[in-house]
Design a protein around this motif. Structure first.
Motif, PDB file in Angstrom:
ATOM      1  N   LEU A   1      13.217  46.531  22.710  1.00  0.00           N
ATOM      2  CA  LEU A   1      13.840  45.263  22.375  1.00  0.00           C
ATOM      3  C   LEU A   1      12.889  44.426  21.551  1.00  0.00           C
ATOM      4  N   ASN A   2      13.345  43.989  20.393  1.00  0.00           N
ATOM      5  CA  ASN A   2      12.609  43.140  19.478  1.00  0.00           C
ATOM      6  C   ASN A   2      13.516  42.015  19.036  1.00  0.00           C
ATOM      7  N   ILE A   3      12.974  41.120  18.224  1.00  0.00           N
ATOM      8  CA  ILE A   3      13.789  40.055  17.639  1.00  0.00           C
ATOM      9  C   ILE A   3      14.209  40.513  16.250  1.00  0.00           C
ATOM     10  N   PHE A   4      15.512  40.396  15.975  1.00  0.00           N
ATOM     11  CA  PHE A   4      16.094  40.797  14.699  1.00  0.00           C
ATOM     12  C   PHE A   4      16.771  39.590  14.071  1.00  0.00           C
ATOM     13  N   VAL A   5      16.945  39.657  12.748  1.00  0.00           N
ATOM     14  CA  VAL A   5      17.701  38.639  12.032  1.00  0.00           C
ATOM     15  C   VAL A   5      18.890  39.332  11.369  1.00  0.00           C
ATOM     16  N   LEU A   6      20.023  38.646  11.367  1.00  0.00           N
ATOM     17  CA  LEU A   6      21.239  39.158  10.738  1.00  0.00           C
ATOM     18  C   LEU A   6      21.834  38.020   9.920  1.00  0.00           C
ATOM     19  N   ASP A   7      21.991  38.245   8.639  1.00  0.00           N
ATOM     20  CA  ASP A   7      22.535  37.223   7.750  1.00  0.00           C
ATOM     21  C   ASP A   7      24.061  37.262   7.841  1.00  0.00           C
ATOM     22  N   PRO A   8      24.678  36.210   8.417  1.00  0.00           N
ATOM     23  CA  PRO A   8      26.142  36.238   8.578  1.00  0.00           C
ATOM     24  C   PRO A   8      26.891  36.141   7.249  1.00  0.00           C
ATOM     25  N   SER A   9      26.197  35.741   6.195  1.00  0.00           N
ATOM     26  CA  SER A   9      26.874  35.663   4.894  1.00  0.00           C
ATOM     27  C   SER A   9      26.999  37.037   4.229  1.00  0.00           C
ATOM     28  N   ARG A  10      26.355  38.057   4.821  1.00  0.00           N
ATOM     29  CA  ARG A  10      26.421  39.422   4.278  1.00  0.00           C
ATOM     30  C   ARG A  10      27.074  40.339   5.300  1.00  0.00           C
ATOM     31  N   GLU A  16      17.628  43.011  10.395  1.00  0.00           N
ATOM     32  CA  GLU A  16      16.243  43.229   9.997  1.00  0.00           C
ATOM     33  C   GLU A  16      15.327  42.880  11.174  1.00  0.00           C
ATOM     34  N   ARG A  17      14.473  43.836  11.539  1.00  0.00           N
ATOM     35  CA  ARG A  17      13.555  43.604  12.657  1.00  0.00           C
ATOM     36  C   ARG A  17      12.461  42.639  12.222  1.00  0.00           C
ATOM     37  N   ILE A  18      12.202  41.604  13.066  1.00  0.00           N
ATOM     38  CA  ILE A  18      11.201  40.581  12.754  1.00  0.00           C
ATOM     39  C   ILE A  18       9.910  40.819  13.542  1.00  0.00           C
ATOM     40  N   THR A  19      10.016  41.228  14.812  1.00  0.00           N
ATOM     41  CA  THR A  19       8.818  41.495  15.621  1.00  0.00           C
ATOM     42  C   THR A  19       8.488  42.982  15.533  1.00  0.00           C
TER      43      THR A  19
END
Length: 178
Positions: A1-10, A16-19
């Motif tokens: 488990l890591n922190i991810f970012v997801l762009d809702p406009s795409r 994308e994994r951040i940690t």
């Protein structure tokens, strides 16, 4: 488990994994303005959302356990008034502005006043063993107080500016204090 970012406009874009961790999970993330605090291993970390920078949070928790204090200071050299209760079971000791009941044989010491910012002194047991009279500067001027022998709520007996009050002396029937 890591922190991810997801762009809702795409729509359909991959997260994308951040940690960068692969051995232990990121736990308990909590987001705030521009940062995310989380636990990794046994430590808290901060993630700067804008730069991607990560740094640990230094936590220093103090313990009130006597054994953990950096220095244990003996009260003996600075002790003030003292006296035995009428039964001879406890010693009432003035130590560093506190009034402490100390069993003559076994048992724990008990701080009867537990104050900060005032000095209690010149304590005297009543002959019946029910009360303790003492002097305190809790109001800013020395006043005479009374409390139950086991500690508890104080009752202020004097009100005024008298300078230094002499140690209280009880009448034999415990009804009067000089």
């Amino acid at each position: 488990l890591n922190i991810f970012v997801l762009d809702p406009s795409r729509p359909g874009a991959e997260p994308e994994r951040i940690t960068p961790y692969s051995d232990y999970d990121v736990k308990y993330p909590s987001a705030g303005p521009g940062r995310i605090v989380y636990q990794y291993r046994e430590q808290l970390h901060v993630l700067d959302v804008e730069t991607g920078g990560i740094w640990p949070v230094e936590v220093d928790l103090r313990s009130d356990r006597v054994q953990m204090r950096p220095e244990l200071v003996s009260i003996r050299p600075r002790s003030g008034s003292f006296g035995l209760d009428p039964a001879g079971d406890k010693l009432l000791l003035e130590a560093r502005g506190e009034l402490v009941a100390v069993p003559v044989k076994d048992g724990p010491w008990r701080n009867l006043t537990g104050t900060s910012g005032s000095r209690e002194k010149d304590a005297a047991w009543s002959p019946d063993g029910e009360s303790v009279a003492f002097v305190s500067d809790a109001t800013g001027a020395e006043q005479l107080y009374l409390m139950p022998a086991g500690g508890g709520e104080w009752r202020q007996l004097t009100d005024g500016v008298f300078g230094m009050i002499l140690p209280p002396v009880w009448s034999p029937d415990s009804k009067w204090i000089l």
